[in-house]
Scaffold this motif. Structure first.
Motif, PDB file in Angstrom:
ATOM      1  N   GLY A  16      -1.888   2.285   2.278  1.00 56.81           N
ATOM      2  CA  GLY A  16      -2.770   2.177   1.103  1.00 56.81           C
ATOM      3  C   GLY A  16      -4.019   3.046   1.209  1.00 56.81           C
ATOM      4  O   GLY A  16      -4.137   3.899   2.095  1.00 56.81           O
ATOM      5  N   ASN A  17      -4.932   2.787   0.311  1.00 55.97           N
ATOM      6  CA  ASN A  17      -6.221   3.470   0.172  1.00 55.97           C
ATOM      7  C   ASN A  17      -6.955   3.661   1.518  1.00 55.97           C
ATOM      8  O   ASN A  17      -7.381   2.697   2.154  1.00 55.97           O
ATOM      9  CB  ASN A  17      -7.035   2.581  -0.785  1.00 55.97           C
ATOM     10  CG  ASN A  17      -8.393   3.114  -1.129  1.00 55.97           C
ATOM     11  OD1 ASN A  17      -9.070   3.697  -0.293  1.00 55.97           O
ATOM     12  ND2 ASN A  17      -8.803   2.903  -2.367  1.00 55.97           N
ATOM     13  N   GLY A  27       0.819  -1.212   0.000  1.00 52.79           N
ATOM     14  CA  GLY A  27       0.000   0.000   0.000  1.00 52.79           C
ATOM     15  C   GLY A  27       0.854   1.264   0.000  1.00 52.79           C
ATOM     16  O   GLY A  27       1.881   1.326   0.666  1.00 52.79           O
ATOM     17  N   GLY A  28       0.413   2.300  -0.724  1.00 50.85           N
ATOM     18  CA  GLY A  28       1.127   3.581  -0.726  1.00 50.85           C
ATOM     19  C   GLY A  28       1.765   3.864  -2.071  1.00 50.85           C
ATOM     20  O   GLY A  28       1.939   2.964  -2.894  1.00 50.85           O
ATOM     21  N   ASP A  29       2.130   5.120  -2.269  1.00 48.96           N
ATOM     22  CA  ASP A  29       2.650   5.562  -3.575  1.00 48.96           C
ATOM     23  C   ASP A  29       3.951   4.876  -3.941  1.00 48.96           C
ATOM     24  O   ASP A  29       4.206   4.606  -5.111  1.00 48.96           O
ATOM     25  CB  ASP A  29       2.894   7.082  -3.565  1.00 48.96           C
ATOM     26  CG  ASP A  29       1.617   7.856  -3.244  1.00 48.96           C
ATOM     27  OD1 ASP A  29       0.531   7.243  -3.280  1.00 48.96           O
ATOM     28  OD2 ASP A  29       1.717   9.058  -2.952  1.00 48.96           O
ATOM     29  N   SER A  55      -5.300   2.839  -5.211  1.00 56.17           N
ATOM     30  CA  SER A  55      -5.696   4.034  -4.457  1.00 56.17           C
ATOM     31  C   SER A  55      -7.035   4.589  -4.948  1.00 56.17           C
ATOM     32  O   SER A  55      -7.686   5.340  -4.242  1.00 56.17           O
ATOM     33  CB  SER A  55      -4.612   5.113  -4.563  1.00 56.17           C
ATOM     34  OG  SER A  55      -4.400   5.450  -5.913  1.00 56.17           O
ATOM     35  N   GLU A  56      -7.443   4.201  -6.154  1.00 49.52           N
ATOM     36  CA  GLU A  56      -8.703   4.715  -6.698  1.00 49.52           C
ATOM     37  C   GLU A  56      -9.902   3.837  -6.324  1.00 49.52           C
ATOM     38  O   GLU A  56     -11.052   4.240  -6.491  1.00 49.52           O
ATOM     39  CB  GLU A  56      -8.665   4.800  -8.228  1.00 49.52           C
ATOM     40  CG  GLU A  56      -7.649   5.777  -8.783  1.00 49.52           C
ATOM     41  CD  GLU A  56      -6.244   5.188  -8.776  1.00 49.52           C
ATOM     42  OE1 GLU A  56      -6.139   3.945  -8.931  1.00 49.52           O
ATOM     43  OE2 GLU A  56      -5.292   5.941  -8.575  1.00 49.52           O
ATOM     44  N   GLY A 108      -0.057   7.997   2.317  1.00 48.78           N
ATOM     45  CA  GLY A 108       0.317   7.256   1.113  1.00 48.78           C
ATOM     46  C   GLY A 108       1.605   7.756   0.471  1.00 48.78           C
ATOM     47  O   GLY A 108       2.327   6.992  -0.158  1.00 48.78           O
ATOM     48  N   GLY A 109       1.903   9.034   0.641  1.00 46.11           N
ATOM     49  CA  GLY A 109       3.062   9.589  -0.031  1.00 46.11           C
ATOM     50  C   GLY A 109       4.280   9.731   0.867  1.00 46.11           C
ATOM     51  O   GLY A 109       5.236  10.421   0.519  1.00 46.11           O
ATOM     52  N   THR A 110       4.263   9.087   2.016  1.00 49.47           N
ATOM     53  CA  THR A 110       5.366   9.275   2.962  1.00 49.47           C
ATOM     54  C   THR A 110       6.617   8.525   2.494  1.00 49.47           C
ATOM     55  O   THR A 110       6.582   7.766   1.535  1.00 49.47           O
ATOM     56  CB  THR A 110       4.947   8.803   4.370  1.00 49.47           C
ATOM     57  OG1 THR A 110       5.892   9.294   5.318  1.00 49.47           O
ATOM     58  CG2 THR A 110       4.923   7.279   4.451  1.00 49.47           C
TER      59      THR A 110
END
Lengths: 350, 350
Positions: B106-107, B13-15, B71-72, B303-305
């Motif tokens: 994640g989401n 999960g995550g970017d 994520s969507e 998510g962007g960490t």
């Protein structure tokens, strides 16, 4: 009464009244030489002060008020006991149609209660709202309601949007201000029934083309829209949270720039640019909370402001008076009520 | 299963997953050498990566998950179609009692929905709440709910207060955290029925001595209380408004310090102090939104960490696991329900 006054001014409200009020009017008179102000307060005191302010003296007429509503007085007490107060007599002048609006730096709760009861809500409006202008990354933003109504339904939010739109045209000078409904997410399904019902109505309204949809907390300072519409509970918390965050940052920067000799030197070098930033964010430039939806213009100046801040509050009120603000709101509301099915405007409570 | 895992980790999960997750675990493993993590994701991919991270390899066991929740993806779709996803299998491990908690970058919507439905709410709790830690002028502050519930009643607010109190003890290490109810004013009569009813109950509760009463938006960053309690609509807006205001200020400062050559030099001189400020406010230090009130610890990393941020989210989850967070909440709620008359806890809706 021959020619009505532009504004009635509560000369005695605020921490440093009547001095800053008189000084503020001296500035305001320069910007609005055609205005006529009804200055309400202790005649002996303000008469002498006015005589020393030549520009203000030209545009002001004094009306005596023996009492003052203190900053601690409860709204209910102000209603009962404040009949001879400067605030009340100024408000009475609006209710009588003698002045187009009122500006006071006095007790907020008392001003709001007195204005609602004495000046009265426009017949087309369910509830008045408190609005203010604030800085954002993309220019000035209007937000409402900031606390006049802790509980709002869908209908209130729709009316706030129409009032916010009118306000942004009159005071910010925008021709087609964009607006958004504050929510917990920007997707259509987010939030409660209330905001979704208001969004449905606004989409199909005469200002629907300027409706950005839902916006989130960070959109306020980002300047995503010109007008942010929300209920008074959320708006009040959001306003104070944003102010609190900016204050924290200012306090921390002050610590940074006094933490060492190089940091102090750095401050001195960057000072012209930092001063421009400070000027841009100057709370005096954003002074004036506006009670929208009454039979007259009602502007509350911050109690602790100075002459410059008070003059700004007068500017906002004058913009509204000059642009026949209430006529514009009435127009907007009449265009709104026609095409919208009644059940959509009905109160939706969670 | 012999010994339960401390945490199940959603590796995908995550970017920037799984890279930052694995790097984050390498940091976390150093801080928590006694922990055991169940690392859920694409076995082939994360197996090779784990082999290159010696400390993480010692504390992690891999479980294969063929799918990922994008994520969507809508929460409903995640529930139906995500059964073989890394997030779901990690959550299943908590529901089965095999892991004490789960961390995912994640989401958010999917994590909250899956956690609520699969891990389930504590029987003593009406609704779970989303909490986070944030910086203030007087140290770290916990705020909840940040959006798990857009509509809350008095009972929910009371439960949030008990959960926030427990959280501040476990994660901030405070022995008697002060707490306040977010409102439009600090006077007792301010606000709606809901907050006033919650205040009545809290005053007489076992944590009543630490109840500060009502707090306002600016009290969040002022650090007036250790725990700020509010409904999910207001909390979400306040959090994002505060973040937005800080972002505006950072952006403006960047402009200030690049606006002229003296300003650039000033920046260089003040840089060590400014860097300390930046470090202090580093969002990675405050990474991790926590879903409180479930049968297990559930922490959502941004998510962007990066790896450092993810490691902080793991820290928060480990603090909760180590301090038997849910047992403490149960204790608090049992002490609460005894002396409070049922009618005061009953839902009060505007």
């Amino acid at each position: 009464m021959s020619k009505p006054f532009s504004l009635a001014i509560d000369a005695m409200g605020g921490d440093n009244a009547p001095d800053i009020v008189l000084d503020g009017l001296e500035l305001a008179a320069e910007r609005h030489p055609q205005a006529r102000f009804l200055l309400v307060g202790d005649e002996a005191r303000i008469g002498a002060m006015l005589a020393r302010r030549p520009r203000a003296a030209k545009v002001c007429m004094i009306r005596h008020a023996p009492d003052v509503i203190s900053s601690e007085m409860k709204p209910t007490a102000a209603l009962r006991q404040g009949r001879q107060s400067s605030m009340r007599i100024a408000i009475d002048s609006v209710a009588a149609g003698e002045s187009a609006g009122v500006v006071s730096a006095g007790n907020t709760g008392a001003l709001m209660a007195l204005a609602k009861i004495v000046v009265k809500t426009l017949p087309e409006i369910d509830r008045p709202a408190l609005a203010a202008i604030m800085p954002s990354a993309r220019g000035d933003v209007v937000m409402l309601d900031l606390g006049a109504n802790v509980q709002c339904d869908a209908r209130n939010l729709v009316e706030f949007a129409v009032m916010g739109d009118t306000f942004a045209r009159a005071v910010l000078g925008l021709t087609a201000p964009s607006f958004g409904l504050l929510n917990v997410g920007s997707e259509e399904l987010k939030g409660d029934e209330r905001v979704r019902a208001a969004a449905d109505v606004l989409k199909d309204s005469h200002i629907g083309a300027n409706f950005h949809g839902f916006v989130e907390g960070h959109d306020i300072t980002a300047g995503t829209v010109d007008v942010v519409v929300t209920d008074g509970f959320t708006g009040n918390v959001a306003l104070k949270t944003g102010e609190g965050a900016l204050k924290l940052m200012r306090d921390l920067l002050r610590q940074v720039f006094t933490s060492s000799i190089p940091a102090r030197m750095g401050y001195l070098l960057a000072r012209p640019a930092l001063d421009r930033l400070r000027e841009w964010m100057d709370p005096r430039r954003y002074n004036g909370a506006i009670l929208l939806g009454l039979n007259g213009v009602v502007v509350k100046s911050h109690g602790g402001t100075d002459a410059l801040g008070f003059a700004h509050a007068v500017d906002v009120a004058m913009d509204m008076v000059t642009h026949h603000f209430n006529d514009r709101i009435r127009e907007g509301l009449s265009r709104l009520s026609a095409p919208v099915p009644a059940e959509k405007l009905a109160p939706v409570r969670p």
